[in-house]
Write a protein that holds these residues in place. Structure first.
Motif, PDB file in Angstrom:
ATOM      1  N   LYS A 163      42.990   7.867   3.513  1.00  0.00           N
ATOM      2  CA  LYS A 163      44.326   8.154   2.969  1.00  0.00           C
ATOM      3  C   LYS A 163      44.558   7.449   1.640  1.00  0.00           C
ATOM      4  CE  LYS A 163      46.677   9.136   7.310  1.00  0.00           C
ATOM      5  NZ  LYS A 163      47.757   8.741   8.213  1.00  0.00           N
ATOM      6  N   VAL A 164      44.090   6.211   1.506  1.00  0.00           N
ATOM      7  CA  VAL A 164      44.256   5.473   0.255  1.00  0.00           C
ATOM      8  C   VAL A 164      43.457   6.145  -0.853  1.00  0.00           C
ATOM      9  CG1 VAL A 164      43.799   3.285  -0.939  1.00  0.00           C
ATOM     10  CG2 VAL A 164      44.827   3.276   1.337  1.00  0.00           C
ATOM     11  N   TRP A 165      42.208   6.489  -0.563  1.00  0.00           N
ATOM     12  CA  TRP A 165      41.367   7.132  -1.583  1.00  0.00           C
ATOM     13  C   TRP A 165      41.959   8.469  -2.027  1.00  0.00           C
ATOM     14  CZ3 TRP A 165      38.048   4.595  -4.334  1.00  0.00           C
ATOM     15  CH2 TRP A 165      37.436   3.457  -3.809  1.00  0.00           C
ATOM     16  N   ARG A 166      42.451   9.241  -1.082  1.00  0.00           N
ATOM     17  CA  ARG A 166      43.052  10.540  -1.438  1.00  0.00           C
ATOM     18  C   ARG A 166      44.344  10.359  -2.242  1.00  0.00           C
ATOM     19  NH1 ARG A 166      40.852  15.056   0.894  1.00  0.00           N
ATOM     20  NH2 ARG A 166      39.364  14.677   2.578  1.00  0.00           N
ATOM     21  N   ALA A 167      45.182   9.420  -1.822  1.00  0.00           N
ATOM     22  CA  ALA A 167      46.431   9.170  -2.558  1.00  0.00           C
ATOM     23  C   ALA A 167      46.141   8.675  -3.969  1.00  0.00           C
ATOM     24  CB  ALA A 167      47.304   8.162  -1.796  1.00  0.00           C
ATOM     25  N   ALA A 168      45.149   7.804  -4.099  1.00  0.00           N
ATOM     26  CA  ALA A 168      44.777   7.297  -5.428  1.00  0.00           C
ATOM     27  C   ALA A 168      44.243   8.429  -6.305  1.00  0.00           C
ATOM     28  CB  ALA A 168      43.734   6.189  -5.300  1.00  0.00           C
ATOM     29  N   GLY A 169      43.394   9.266  -5.739  1.00  0.00           N
ATOM     30  CA  GLY A 169      42.841  10.387  -6.504  1.00  0.00           C
ATOM     31  C   GLY A 169      43.913  11.357  -6.957  1.00  0.00           C
ATOM     32  N   THR A 170      44.840  11.669  -6.067  1.00  0.00           N
ATOM     33  CA  THR A 170      45.929  12.590  -6.413  1.00  0.00           C
ATOM     34  C   THR A 170      46.821  11.991  -7.494  1.00  0.00           C
ATOM     35  OG1 THR A 170      45.891  13.546  -4.196  1.00  0.00           O
ATOM     36  CG2 THR A 170      47.916  13.840  -5.473  1.00  0.00           C
ATOM     37  N   ALA A 171      47.156  10.716  -7.356  1.00  0.00           N
ATOM     38  CA  ALA A 171      48.005  10.054  -8.356  1.00  0.00           C
ATOM     39  C   ALA A 171      47.295   9.952  -9.699  1.00  0.00           C
ATOM     40  CB  ALA A 171      48.411   8.663  -7.864  1.00  0.00           C
ATOM     41  N   PHE A 172      46.006   9.643  -9.684  1.00  0.00           N
ATOM     42  CA  PHE A 172      45.232   9.532 -10.929  1.00  0.00           C
ATOM     43  C   PHE A 172      45.137  10.893 -11.609  1.00  0.00           C
ATOM     44  CE2 PHE A 172      40.975   8.035 -12.908  1.00  0.00           C
ATOM     45  CZ  PHE A 172      41.637   7.458 -13.980  1.00  0.00           C
ATOM     46  N   GLN A 173      44.938  11.927 -10.814  1.00  0.00           N
ATOM     47  CA  GLN A 173      44.890  13.291 -11.352  1.00  0.00           C
ATOM     48  C   GLN A 173      46.216  13.646 -12.026  1.00  0.00           C
ATOM     49  OE1 GLN A 173      45.042  16.502  -8.459  1.00  0.00           O
ATOM     50  NE2 GLN A 173      43.402  17.563  -9.586  1.00  0.00           N
ATOM     51  N   GLY A 174      47.323  13.337 -11.361  1.00  0.00           N
ATOM     52  CA  GLY A 174      48.641  13.611 -11.932  1.00  0.00           C
ATOM     53  C   GLY A 174      48.878  12.836 -13.217  1.00  0.00           C
ATOM     54  N   TYR A 175      48.463  11.576 -13.225  1.00  0.00           N
ATOM     55  CA  TYR A 175      48.612  10.745 -14.418  1.00  0.00           C
ATOM     56  C   TYR A 175      47.821  11.328 -15.591  1.00  0.00           C
ATOM     57  CZ  TYR A 175      47.311   7.161 -17.748  1.00  0.00           C
ATOM     58  OH  TYR A 175      47.037   6.492 -18.912  1.00  0.00           O
ATOM     59  N   THR A 176      46.563  11.691 -15.361  1.00  0.00           N
ATOM     60  CA  THR A 176      45.753  12.209 -16.463  1.00  0.00           C
ATOM     61  C   THR A 176      46.328  13.512 -17.000  1.00  0.00           C
ATOM     62  OG1 THR A 176      44.182  13.289 -14.951  1.00  0.00           O
ATOM     63  CG2 THR A 176      43.624  11.077 -15.713  1.00  0.00           C
ATOM     64  N   ALA A 177      46.856  14.356 -16.119  1.00  0.00           N
ATOM     65  CA  ALA A 177      47.471  15.605 -16.570  1.00  0.00           C
ATOM     66  C   ALA A 177      48.719  15.311 -17.408  1.00  0.00           C
ATOM     67  CB  ALA A 177      47.814  16.486 -15.379  1.00  0.00           C
ATOM     68  N   ARG A 178      49.554  14.373 -16.941  1.00  0.00           N
ATOM     69  CA  ARG A 178      50.763  14.008 -17.703  1.00  0.00           C
ATOM     70  C   ARG A 178      50.392  13.413 -19.055  1.00  0.00           C
ATOM     71  NH1 ARG A 178      51.992  11.887 -12.779  1.00  0.00           N
ATOM     72  NH2 ARG A 178      51.749   9.735 -13.476  1.00  0.00           N
ATOM     73  N   ARG A 179      49.417  12.556 -19.059  1.00  0.00           N
ATOM     74  CA  ARG A 179      48.996  11.883 -20.297  1.00  0.00           C
ATOM     75  C   ARG A 179      48.503  12.896 -21.323  1.00  0.00           C
ATOM     76  NH1 ARG A 179      49.217   7.250 -23.390  1.00  0.00           N
ATOM     77  NH2 ARG A 179      47.303   7.152 -24.568  1.00  0.00           N
ATOM     78  N   ARG A 180      47.678  13.807 -20.889  1.00  0.00           N
ATOM     79  CA  ARG A 180      47.141  14.816 -21.820  1.00  0.00           C
ATOM     80  C   ARG A 180      48.239  15.734 -22.343  1.00  0.00           C
ATOM     81  NH1 ARG A 180      42.331  14.859 -18.092  1.00  0.00           N
ATOM     82  NH2 ARG A 180      40.796  13.650 -19.246  1.00  0.00           N
ATOM     83  N   LYS A 181      49.185  16.066 -21.482  1.00  0.00           N
ATOM     84  CA  LYS A 181      50.263  16.972 -21.875  1.00  0.00           C
ATOM     85  C   LYS A 181      51.285  16.283 -22.768  1.00  0.00           C
ATOM     86  CE  LYS A 181      53.769  20.012 -19.942  1.00  0.00           C
ATOM     87  NZ  LYS A 181      54.428  20.467 -18.724  1.00  0.00           N
ATOM     88  N   GLN A 182      51.722  15.077 -22.396  1.00  0.00           N
ATOM     89  CA  GLN A 182      52.792  14.393 -23.118  1.00  0.00           C
ATOM     90  C   GLN A 182      52.316  13.680 -24.376  1.00  0.00           C
ATOM     91  OE1 GLN A 182      54.493  11.810 -20.179  1.00  0.00           O
ATOM     92  NE2 GLN A 182      55.507  13.469 -19.107  1.00  0.00           N
ATOM     93  N   LYS A 183      51.180  13.095 -24.329  1.00  0.00           N
ATOM     94  CA  LYS A 183      50.723  12.285 -25.446  1.00  0.00           C
ATOM     95  C   LYS A 183      49.601  12.949 -26.237  1.00  0.00           C
ATOM     96  CE  LYS A 183      52.678   8.415 -23.564  1.00  0.00           C
ATOM     97  NZ  LYS A 183      53.729   7.666 -23.964  1.00  0.00           N
ATOM     98  N   GLY A 184      49.046  14.007 -25.673  1.00  0.00           N
ATOM     99  CA  GLY A 184      47.946  14.686 -26.346  1.00  0.00           C
ATOM    100  C   GLY A 184      46.686  13.843 -26.438  1.00  0.00           C
ATOM    101  N   GLY A 185      46.586  12.845 -25.605  1.00  0.00           N
ATOM    102  CA  GLY A 185      45.439  11.948 -25.686  1.00  0.00           C
ATOM    103  C   GLY A 185      44.752  11.750 -24.357  1.00  0.00           C
ATOM    104  N   GLU A 186      43.765  10.928 -24.409  1.00  0.00           N
ATOM    105  CA  GLU A 186      42.996  10.602 -23.220  1.00  0.00           C
ATOM    106  C   GLU A 186      43.729   9.548 -22.394  1.00  0.00           C
ATOM    107  OE1 GLU A 186      40.068  11.984 -22.019  1.00  0.00           O
ATOM    108  OE2 GLU A 186      40.604  13.443 -23.551  1.00  0.00           O
ATOM    109  N   PRO A 187      43.501   9.556 -21.100  1.00  0.00           N
ATOM    110  CA  PRO A 187      44.118   8.550 -20.237  1.00  0.00           C
ATOM    111  C   PRO A 187      43.688   7.140 -20.623  1.00  0.00           C
ATOM    112  CG  PRO A 187      43.182  10.342 -18.959  1.00  0.00           C
ATOM    113  CD  PRO A 187      42.733  10.538 -20.363  1.00  0.00           C
ATOM    114  N   ARG A 188      44.598   6.180 -20.445  1.00  0.00           N
ATOM    115  CA  ARG A 188      44.306   4.787 -20.766  1.00  0.00           C
ATOM    116  C   ARG A 188      44.227   3.917 -19.522  1.00  0.00           C
ATOM    117  NH1 ARG A 188      47.205   2.740 -26.009  1.00  0.00           N
ATOM    118  NH2 ARG A 188      45.723   3.710 -27.394  1.00  0.00           N
ATOM    119  N   ARG A 189      44.697   4.400 -18.418  1.00  0.00           N
ATOM    120  CA  ARG A 189      44.684   3.646 -17.169  1.00  0.00           C
ATOM    121  C   ARG A 189      43.329   3.783 -16.496  1.00  0.00           C
ATOM    122  NH1 ARG A 189      48.842   0.123 -16.187  1.00  0.00           N
ATOM    123  NH2 ARG A 189      50.559   0.846 -17.444  1.00  0.00           N
ATOM    124  N   ILE A 190      43.052   2.830 -15.613  1.00  0.00           N
ATOM    125  CA  ILE A 190      41.809   2.887 -14.860  1.00  0.00           C
ATOM    126  C   ILE A 190      42.124   3.155 -13.388  1.00  0.00           C
ATOM    127  CG2 ILE A 190      40.533   1.415 -16.466  1.00  0.00           C
ATOM    128  CD1 ILE A 190      41.006  -0.919 -14.523  1.00  0.00           C
TER     129      ILE A 190
END
Length: 140
Positions: A76-103
């Motif tokens: 459950k932790v791995w899946r939640a982390a993957g889903t949240a990371f996926q959402g973050y990278t999509a938001r980052r690319r859309k809003q900032k036009g750049g690559e993700p900065r979080r790890i």
């Protein structure tokens, strides 16, 4: 209640020169008085990254402060982390036009807290609020 601690809070505590040092200490004292304290294995690994830090140092700190290290991440932790990371990278690319900065470790720390129904103590509420909207967050 258990409070999971983000790496950045402990780093601020360890650095007496950090402007947030006193606030980190006060927030940790408050969380300790409200229940138990824990860090995930991901936070433990990040804590070891600083210069001069060893396993013995981090282990000693955790023992002295009563902070439990929770090493195991279930599915459950791995899946939640993957889903949240996926959402973050999509938001980052859309809003900032750049690559993700979080790890990924940031998202493992957040997922560990939300899956276990812990409150998360962090300096960086924004990323956790956006990625884990139902996570109880405390900031310093």
């Amino acid at each position: 209640m258990t409070t999971a601690i983000d790496t950045n809070v402990i780093v601020a505590l360890w650095d007496a020169e950090d402007t947030l040092h006193r606030r980190a200490r006060a927030a940790l004292d408050k969380a300790f008085n409200e229940g138990t304290l824990a860090i995930s294995g991901a936070a433990y690994a990040e804590l070891m990254a600083g210069p001069g830090r060893t396993e013995a140092f981090v282990d000693g700190f955790c023992q002295e402060t009563g902070i439990a290290v929770e090493w195991e991440f279930g599915e459950k932790v791995w899946r939640a982390a993957g889903t949240a990371f996926q959402g973050y990278t999509a938001r980052r690319r859309k809003q900032k036009g750049g690559e993700p900065r979080r790890i990924l470790a940031d998202f493992l720390i957040g997922a560990h807290a939300i899956v276990n129904r812990y409150k998360l103590l962090t300096l960086d509420a924004g990323i956790y609020h956006a990625s884990f909207p139902k996570l109880a967050i405390a900031t310093i």
